[in-house]
Design a protein around this motif. Structure first.
Motif, PDB file in Angstrom:
ATOM      1  N   ALA A 166       0.826  -1.207   0.000  1.00 41.62           N
ATOM      2  CA  ALA A 166       0.000   0.000   0.000  1.00 41.62           C
ATOM      3  C   ALA A 166       0.857   1.252   0.000  1.00 41.62           C
ATOM      4  O   ALA A 166       0.487   2.269  -0.601  1.00 41.62           O
ATOM      5  CB  ALA A 166      -0.920  -0.005   1.221  1.00 41.62           C
ATOM      6  N   ALA A 167       2.021   1.198   0.649  1.00 39.06           N
ATOM      7  CA  ALA A 167       2.888   2.373   0.708  1.00 39.06           C
ATOM      8  C   ALA A 167       3.506   2.680  -0.640  1.00 39.06           C
ATOM      9  O   ALA A 167       3.502   3.840  -1.094  1.00 39.06           O
ATOM     10  CB  ALA A 167       3.977   2.161   1.752  1.00 39.06           C
ATOM     11  N   PHE A 168       4.017   1.653  -1.323  1.00 41.32           N
ATOM     12  CA  PHE A 168       4.818   1.906  -2.513  1.00 41.32           C
ATOM     13  C   PHE A 168       4.053   1.676  -3.819  1.00 41.32           C
ATOM     14  O   PHE A 168       4.175   2.487  -4.750  1.00 41.32           O
ATOM     15  CB  PHE A 168       6.082   1.043  -2.483  1.00 41.32           C
ATOM     16  N   TYR A 169       3.313   0.601  -3.907  1.00 39.96           N
ATOM     17  CA  TYR A 169       2.618   0.303  -5.162  1.00 39.96           C
ATOM     18  C   TYR A 169       1.289   1.042  -5.238  1.00 39.96           C
ATOM     19  O   TYR A 169       1.055   1.844  -6.148  1.00 39.96           O
ATOM     20  CB  TYR A 169       2.417  -1.205  -5.276  1.00 39.96           C
ATOM     21  N   GLY A 170       0.425   0.783  -4.273  1.00 42.30           N
ATOM     22  CA  GLY A 170      -0.865   1.459  -4.293  1.00 42.30           C
ATOM     23  C   GLY A 170      -0.783   2.933  -3.983  1.00 42.30           C
ATOM     24  O   GLY A 170      -1.571   3.729  -4.493  1.00 42.30           O
ATOM     25  N   ALA A 189      -8.352  11.715 -14.709  1.00 37.35           N
ATOM     26  CA  ALA A 189      -7.452  10.617 -14.340  1.00 37.35           C
ATOM     27  C   ALA A 189      -6.396  11.091 -13.352  1.00 37.35           C
ATOM     28  O   ALA A 189      -6.069  10.385 -12.388  1.00 37.35           O
ATOM     29  CB  ALA A 189      -6.800  10.034 -15.586  1.00 37.35           C
ATOM     30  N   GLY A 190      -5.851  12.287 -13.563  1.00 34.99           N
ATOM     31  CA  GLY A 190      -4.849  12.801 -12.642  1.00 34.99           C
ATOM     32  C   GLY A 190      -5.397  13.030 -11.255  1.00 34.99           C
ATOM     33  O   GLY A 190      -4.750  12.708 -10.254  1.00 34.99           O
ATOM     34  N   THR A 191      -6.607  13.588 -11.180  1.00 31.23           N
ATOM     35  CA  THR A 191      -7.218  13.837  -9.875  1.00 31.23           C
ATOM     36  C   THR A 191      -7.547  12.535  -9.155  1.00 31.23           C
ATOM     37  O   THR A 191      -7.292  12.385  -7.951  1.00 31.23           O
ATOM     38  CB  THR A 191      -8.495  14.680 -10.042  1.00 31.23           C
ATOM     39  N   ALA A 192      -8.095  11.578  -9.882  1.00 36.72           N
ATOM     40  CA  ALA A 192      -8.480  10.308  -9.264  1.00 36.72           C
ATOM     41  C   ALA A 192      -7.259   9.517  -8.803  1.00 36.72           C
ATOM     42  O   ALA A 192      -7.197   9.056  -7.651  1.00 36.72           O
ATOM     43  CB  ALA A 192      -9.308   9.482 -10.248  1.00 36.72           C
ATOM     44  N   PHE A 193      -6.278   9.347  -9.683  1.00 32.36           N
ATOM     45  CA  PHE A 193      -5.092   8.567  -9.312  1.00 32.36           C
ATOM     46  C   PHE A 193      -4.349   9.219  -8.141  1.00 32.36           C
ATOM     47  O   PHE A 193      -3.911   8.533  -7.222  1.00 32.36           O
ATOM     48  CB  PHE A 193      -4.156   8.437 -10.509  1.00 32.36           C
ATOM     49  N   SER A 194      -4.191  10.532  -8.197  1.00 28.41           N
ATOM     50  CA  SER A 194      -3.479  11.214  -7.107  1.00 28.41           C
ATOM     51  C   SER A 194      -4.238  11.080  -5.790  1.00 28.41           C
ATOM     52  O   SER A 194      -3.642  10.868  -4.731  1.00 28.41           O
ATOM     53  CB  SER A 194      -3.285  12.693  -7.450  1.00 28.41           C
ATOM     54  N   SER A 195      -5.561  11.183  -5.846  1.00 27.10           N
ATOM     55  CA  SER A 195      -6.368  11.089  -4.627  1.00 27.10           C
ATOM     56  C   SER A 195      -6.264   9.702  -3.995  1.00 27.10           C
ATOM     57  O   SER A 195      -6.015   9.577  -2.784  1.00 27.10           O
ATOM     58  CB  SER A 195      -7.831  11.411  -4.939  1.00 27.10           C
ATOM     59  N   TYR A 196      -6.431   8.668  -4.804  1.00 24.64           N
ATOM     60  CA  TYR A 196      -6.377   7.321  -4.247  1.00 24.64           C
ATOM     61  C   TYR A 196      -4.946   6.909  -3.911  1.00 24.64           C
ATOM     62  O   TYR A 196      -4.743   6.065  -3.029  1.00 24.64           O
ATOM     63  CB  TYR A 196      -7.024   6.325  -5.207  1.00 24.64           C
ATOM     64  N   GLY A 197      -3.954   7.493  -4.589  1.00 24.35           N
ATOM     65  CA  GLY A 197      -2.577   7.267  -4.167  1.00 24.35           C
ATOM     66  C   GLY A 197      -2.329   7.818  -2.777  1.00 24.35           C
ATOM     67  O   GLY A 197      -1.703   7.168  -1.927  1.00 24.35           O
ATOM     68  N   CYS A 198      -2.828   9.034  -2.527  1.00 22.23           N
ATOM     69  CA  CYS A 198      -2.718   9.609  -1.179  1.00 22.23           C
ATOM     70  C   CYS A 198      -3.530   8.805  -0.171  1.00 22.23           C
ATOM     71  O   CYS A 198      -3.126   8.670   0.998  1.00 22.23           O
ATOM     72  CB  CYS A 198      -3.182  11.065  -1.203  1.00 22.23           C
ATOM     73  N   PHE A 199      -4.668   8.274  -0.602  1.00 24.55           N
ATOM     74  CA  PHE A 199      -5.469   7.426   0.286  1.00 24.55           C
ATOM     75  C   PHE A 199      -4.657   6.230   0.769  1.00 24.55           C
ATOM     76  O   PHE A 199      -4.617   5.925   1.973  1.00 24.55           O
ATOM     77  CB  PHE A 199      -6.727   6.946  -0.432  1.00 24.55           C
ATOM     78  N   TRP A 200      -3.995   5.540  -0.171  1.00 26.35           N
ATOM     79  CA  TRP A 200      -3.249   4.354   0.214  1.00 26.35           C
ATOM     80  C   TRP A 200      -2.043   4.696   1.083  1.00 26.35           C
ATOM     81  O   TRP A 200      -1.702   3.947   2.009  1.00 26.35           O
ATOM     82  CB  TRP A 200      -2.804   3.578  -1.029  1.00 26.35           C
ATOM     83  N   MET A 201      -1.394   5.812   0.803  1.00 24.08           N
ATOM     84  CA  MET A 201      -0.276   6.211   1.661  1.00 24.08           C
ATOM     85  C   MET A 201      -0.753   6.566   3.063  1.00 24.08           C
ATOM     86  O   MET A 201      -0.097   6.241   4.063  1.00 24.08           O
ATOM     87  CB  MET A 201       0.482   7.380   1.024  1.00 24.08           C
ATOM     88  N   GLY A 202      -1.912   7.224   3.151  1.00 23.63           N
ATOM     89  CA  GLY A 202      -2.478   7.509   4.457  1.00 23.63           C
ATOM     90  C   GLY A 202      -2.910   6.245   5.186  1.00 23.63           C
ATOM     91  O   GLY A 202      -2.713   6.107   6.402  1.00 23.63           O
ATOM     92  N   TRP A 203      -3.502   5.308   4.438  1.00 24.97           N
ATOM     93  CA  TRP A 203      -3.912   4.039   5.036  1.00 24.97           C
ATOM     94  C   TRP A 203      -2.696   3.270   5.545  1.00 24.97           C
ATOM     95  O   TRP A 203      -2.742   2.664   6.632  1.00 24.97           O
ATOM     96  CB  TRP A 203      -4.668   3.208   4.015  1.00 24.97           C
TER      97      TRP A 203
END
Length: 311
Positions: A166-170, A189-203
């Motif tokens: 989740a930290a590195f891939y997701g 696509a940029g907004t969605a990918f960046s948002s869910y990337g931050c989600f996974w780093m936060g998770w």
């Protein structure tokens, strides 16, 4: 060069076009180029020994010839096409019959030199490849791994593996894909990918801190957190109604997953149901990634990637 070389200044773009000897026809310029062209003759012999055109333009559009002069970057000598960015054109030893045209930047009122000799095509993007499949794989693979635990298929001790991915891939990988999409000009696509990337780093950080420093569970907070991401995903889903069916499946199943996870904080059966729906969501993202990849690389379309317009 044999005869005059037509140099044209077009506002907002730089491109060097070299026609091969014996090839008829004029180059086709993209629709973004203006028809207001300025021409200026160039003396014969403008082609350098390495086959590249070695001239630069006066601010008023007049070719100053090929004599060594001070370049915009402060160096002495002739501009070398091989040093330009992009390397869009191969080196050729042009014969005198070659027709070379330099299309240079036209700054406001032609008052300034262009500070960098650049090669661009009419549709040259900032990002050459398509980061979409990578971003979808980052999301889909990480989601599927997490749902292995939520459904009960994998032991809870598998959680550290999911946290690492989740930290590195997701997280990081998907965030990078989002930035590349924004550079490419794809806002959604940029907004969605960046948002869910931050989600996974936060998770990742949340779960890591919970492992090293266990404490009482925040049931209400986790419910509100899952519901908030469900609302955000539902708003993203509206945009997919003008994208394609594969993305609609990904986002529709994802917001259902978030709402089930919100309820699963208080009910184990609902949490298990969230695991199954989330697994389907991750699998659909993997499918969408390879559907785009096969379309780009192999040239055929899988079901669900054809553009639609429901709103």
């Amino acid at each position: 060069l044999d005869g005059a070389v037509v140099s044209r200044c077009i506002r907002g773009s730089s491109i060097l076009i070299m026609d091969q000897p014996g090839v008829s026809g004029r180059p086709k310029l993209g629709p973004a180029y203006s028809d207001s062209l300025h021409s200026a003759p160039v003396e014969p012999g403008a082609a350098s020994r390495n086959g590249a055109l070695s001239i630069f333009m006066h601010p008023l559009g007049t070719a100053l010839g090929t004599a060594p002069s001070k370049l915009p970057n402060g160096r002495e000598g002739r501009p070398d096409i091989r040093e330009a960015r992009g390397h869009a054109l191969p080196r050729h030893d042009h014969s005198p019959s070659s027709d070379c045209r330099l299309i240079c930047d036209d700054h406001e009122d032609h008052r300034h030199f262009h500070h960098d000799l650049r090669l661009h095509t009419a549709d040259h993007p900032g990002v050459r490849g398509n980061p979409g499949p990578f971003g979808l794989l980052c999301f889909g693979m990480t989601t599927v791994m997490l749902m292995f635990i939520t459904t009960g298929w994998a032991e809870p001790v598998f959680l550290p593996t999911v946290i690492a991915y989740a930290a590195f891939y997701g997280g990081l990988g998907q965030f990078v894909a989002g930035i590349l999409e924004l550079i490419k000009g794809s806002t959604f696509a940029g907004t969605a990918f960046s948002s869910y990337g931050c989600f996974w780093m936060g998770w990742f950080l949340f779960e890591y801190l919970a492992l090293i420093n266990p404490g009482p569970a925040a049931h209400t907070g986790k419910t509100l957190w899952s519901g908030l991401w469900g609302i955000l995903t539902m708003l993203f889903f509206v945009v997919t109604l003008r994208k394609n069916v594969s993305l609609q499946v990904v986002f529709s199943s994802l917001f259902v997953t978030f709402f089930l996870l919100a309820g699963g904080v208080h009910n184990a059966h609902v949490n298990t149901a969230a695991g199954y729906v989330g697994f389907a969501c991750g699998a659909s993202a993997i499918y969408a990634a390879f559907a785009q990849l096969y379309k780009d690389e192999l040239g055929f379309e899988l079901p669900g990637v054809k553009p639609v317009r429901f709103i």
